[in-house]
Design a protein around this motif. Structure first.
Motif, PDB file in Angstrom:
ATOM      1  N   TRP A  10       0.901  -1.106   0.017  1.00  0.00           N
ATOM      2  CA  TRP A  10      -0.005  -0.031   0.063  1.00  0.00           C
ATOM      3  C   TRP A  10       0.822   1.187  -0.118  1.00  0.00           C
ATOM      4  O   TRP A  10       0.541   2.206  -0.609  1.00  0.00           O
ATOM      5  CB  TRP A  10      -0.953   0.079   1.261  1.00  0.00           C
ATOM      6  CG  TRP A  10      -0.301  -0.006   2.613  1.00  0.00           C
ATOM      7  CD1 TRP A  10       0.080  -1.184   3.094  1.00  0.00           C
ATOM      8  CD2 TRP A  10       0.227   0.883   3.381  1.00  0.00           C
ATOM      9  NE1 TRP A  10       0.693  -0.827   4.234  1.00  0.00           N
ATOM     10  CE2 TRP A  10       0.692   0.606   4.269  1.00  0.00           C
ATOM     11  CE3 TRP A  10      -0.082   2.470   3.099  1.00  0.00           C
ATOM     12  CZ2 TRP A  10       1.407   1.374   5.473  1.00  0.00           C
ATOM     13  CZ3 TRP A  10       0.525   3.345   4.135  1.00  0.00           C
ATOM     14  CH2 TRP A  10       1.178   2.820   5.042  1.00  0.00           C
ATOM     15  N   PHE A  13       2.190   2.128  -3.539  1.00  0.00           N
ATOM     16  CA  PHE A  13       1.113   2.988  -4.273  1.00  0.00           C
ATOM     17  C   PHE A  13       1.211   4.429  -4.063  1.00  0.00           C
ATOM     18  O   PHE A  13       1.040   5.226  -4.758  1.00  0.00           O
ATOM     19  CB  PHE A  13      -0.096   2.293  -4.106  1.00  0.00           C
ATOM     20  CG  PHE A  13      -0.429   1.145  -4.893  1.00  0.00           C
ATOM     21  CD1 PHE A  13      -0.676   1.049  -6.401  1.00  0.00           C
ATOM     22  CD2 PHE A  13      -0.546   0.003  -4.364  1.00  0.00           C
ATOM     23  CE1 PHE A  13      -0.658  -0.181  -7.096  1.00  0.00           C
ATOM     24  CE2 PHE A  13      -0.746  -1.331  -5.040  1.00  0.00           C
ATOM     25  CZ  PHE A  13      -0.907  -1.350  -6.578  1.00  0.00           C
ATOM     26  N   ARG A  16       3.812   6.346  -5.080  1.00  0.00           N
ATOM     27  CA  ARG A  16       3.723   6.761  -6.634  1.00  0.00           C
ATOM     28  C   ARG A  16       2.662   7.657  -6.870  1.00  0.00           C
ATOM     29  O   ARG A  16       2.274   7.998  -8.224  1.00  0.00           O
ATOM     30  CB  ARG A  16       3.873   5.461  -7.518  1.00  0.00           C
ATOM     31  CG  ARG A  16       5.414   4.752  -7.322  1.00  0.00           C
ATOM     32  CD  ARG A  16       5.278   3.548  -8.249  1.00  0.00           C
ATOM     33  NE  ARG A  16       4.665   2.568  -7.289  1.00  0.00           N
ATOM     34  CZ  ARG A  16       3.617   1.695  -8.007  1.00  0.00           C
ATOM     35  NH1 ARG A  16       3.536   1.973  -9.413  1.00  0.00           N
ATOM     36  NH2 ARG A  16       2.999   0.856  -7.477  1.00  0.00           N
ATOM     37  N   GLY A  17       1.774   8.123  -5.762  1.00  0.00           N
ATOM     38  CA  GLY A  17       0.796   8.909  -6.222  1.00  0.00           C
ATOM     39  C   GLY A  17      -0.450   8.515  -6.683  1.00  0.00           C
ATOM     40  O   GLY A  17      -1.409   9.014  -7.032  1.00  0.00           O
ATOM     41  N   ARG A  18      -0.638   7.156  -6.364  1.00  0.00           N
ATOM     42  CA  ARG A  18      -1.843   6.329  -6.494  1.00  0.00           C
ATOM     43  C   ARG A  18      -2.568   6.193  -5.224  1.00  0.00           C
ATOM     44  O   ARG A  18      -2.495   5.020  -4.621  1.00  0.00           O
ATOM     45  CB  ARG A  18      -1.615   5.299  -7.184  1.00  0.00           C
ATOM     46  CG  ARG A  18      -0.963   5.333  -8.623  1.00  0.00           C
ATOM     47  CD  ARG A  18      -0.930   4.078  -9.456  1.00  0.00           C
ATOM     48  NE  ARG A  18      -0.742   4.478 -10.867  1.00  0.00           N
ATOM     49  CZ  ARG A  18       0.654   4.568 -11.579  1.00  0.00           C
ATOM     50  NH1 ARG A  18       1.525   4.351 -10.752  1.00  0.00           N
ATOM     51  NH2 ARG A  18       0.401   4.751 -12.731  1.00  0.00           N
ATOM     52  N   ARG A  21      -5.502   3.548  -5.024  1.00  0.00           N
ATOM     53  CA  ARG A  21      -5.240   2.144  -5.137  1.00  0.00           C
ATOM     54  C   ARG A  21      -4.358   1.809  -3.995  1.00  0.00           C
ATOM     55  O   ARG A  21      -4.361   0.460  -3.562  1.00  0.00           O
ATOM     56  CB  ARG A  21      -4.216   2.024  -6.247  1.00  0.00           C
ATOM     57  CG  ARG A  21      -4.584   2.117  -7.726  1.00  0.00           C
ATOM     58  CD  ARG A  21      -4.202   1.879  -8.671  1.00  0.00           C
ATOM     59  NE  ARG A  21      -4.623   1.794 -10.217  1.00  0.00           N
ATOM     60  CZ  ARG A  21      -3.993   1.758 -11.311  1.00  0.00           C
ATOM     61  NH1 ARG A  21      -2.913   1.429 -11.236  1.00  0.00           N
ATOM     62  NH2 ARG A  21      -4.664   1.994 -12.229  1.00  0.00           N
ATOM     63  N   CYS A  25      -5.425  -1.076  -1.551  1.00  0.00           N
ATOM     64  CA  CYS A  25      -4.337  -2.240  -1.284  1.00  0.00           C
ATOM     65  C   CYS A  25      -4.210  -2.489   0.102  1.00  0.00           C
ATOM     66  O   CYS A  25      -4.069  -3.641   0.634  1.00  0.00           O
ATOM     67  CB  CYS A  25      -3.100  -1.739  -1.862  1.00  0.00           C
ATOM     68  SG  CYS A  25      -1.756  -3.151  -1.978  1.00  0.00           S
ATOM     69  N   SER A  45       2.140  -3.549 -10.625  1.00  0.00           N
ATOM     70  CA  SER A  45       1.910  -2.111 -11.022  1.00  0.00           C
ATOM     71  C   SER A  45       3.053  -1.441 -11.109  1.00  0.00           C
ATOM     72  O   SER A  45       3.553  -0.626 -11.804  1.00  0.00           O
ATOM     73  CB  SER A  45       0.912  -1.640  -9.859  1.00  0.00           C
ATOM     74  OG  SER A  45       1.125  -0.178 -10.069  1.00  0.00           O
ATOM     75  N   SER A  49       4.694   0.441 -14.311  1.00  0.00           N
ATOM     76  CA  SER A  49       5.278   1.943 -14.347  1.00  0.00           C
ATOM     77  C   SER A  49       6.427   2.139 -15.039  1.00  0.00           C
ATOM     78  O   SER A  49       6.768   3.097 -15.684  1.00  0.00           O
ATOM     79  CB  SER A  49       5.352   2.388 -12.832  1.00  0.00           C
ATOM     80  OG  SER A  49       5.646   3.534 -12.724  1.00  0.00           O
TER      81      SER A  49
END
Length: 66
Positions: A10, A13, A16-18, A21, A25, A45, A49
């Protein structure tokens, strides 16, 4: 970043700015059974990326060589 994706999917994610998600997660990872799918999802993911970044770099290089 790969180790982070395995241990704390988690967080990888979120870094990475998600955000959405990352929250999903985290909810998946809360259960012990869901930790493995969450880690696999984060690794997948992360690899996607990296491939996108590599492809963008190749496209820029091809455009610059014209």
């Amino acid at each position: 970043m790969t180790l982070l994706a395995i241990l704390l999917p988690w967080l990888s994610f979120l870094l990475r700015g998600r955000i959405l998600r990352g929250i999903l997660c985290l909810l998946l990872q809360i259960t012990l059974i869901g930790w493995l799918p969450a880690a696999l999802w984060a690794l997948s993911s992360l690899n996607e990326s990296r491939a996108d970044r590599r492809n963008r770099k190749l496209i820029r290089a091809m455009k610059a060589s014209r």
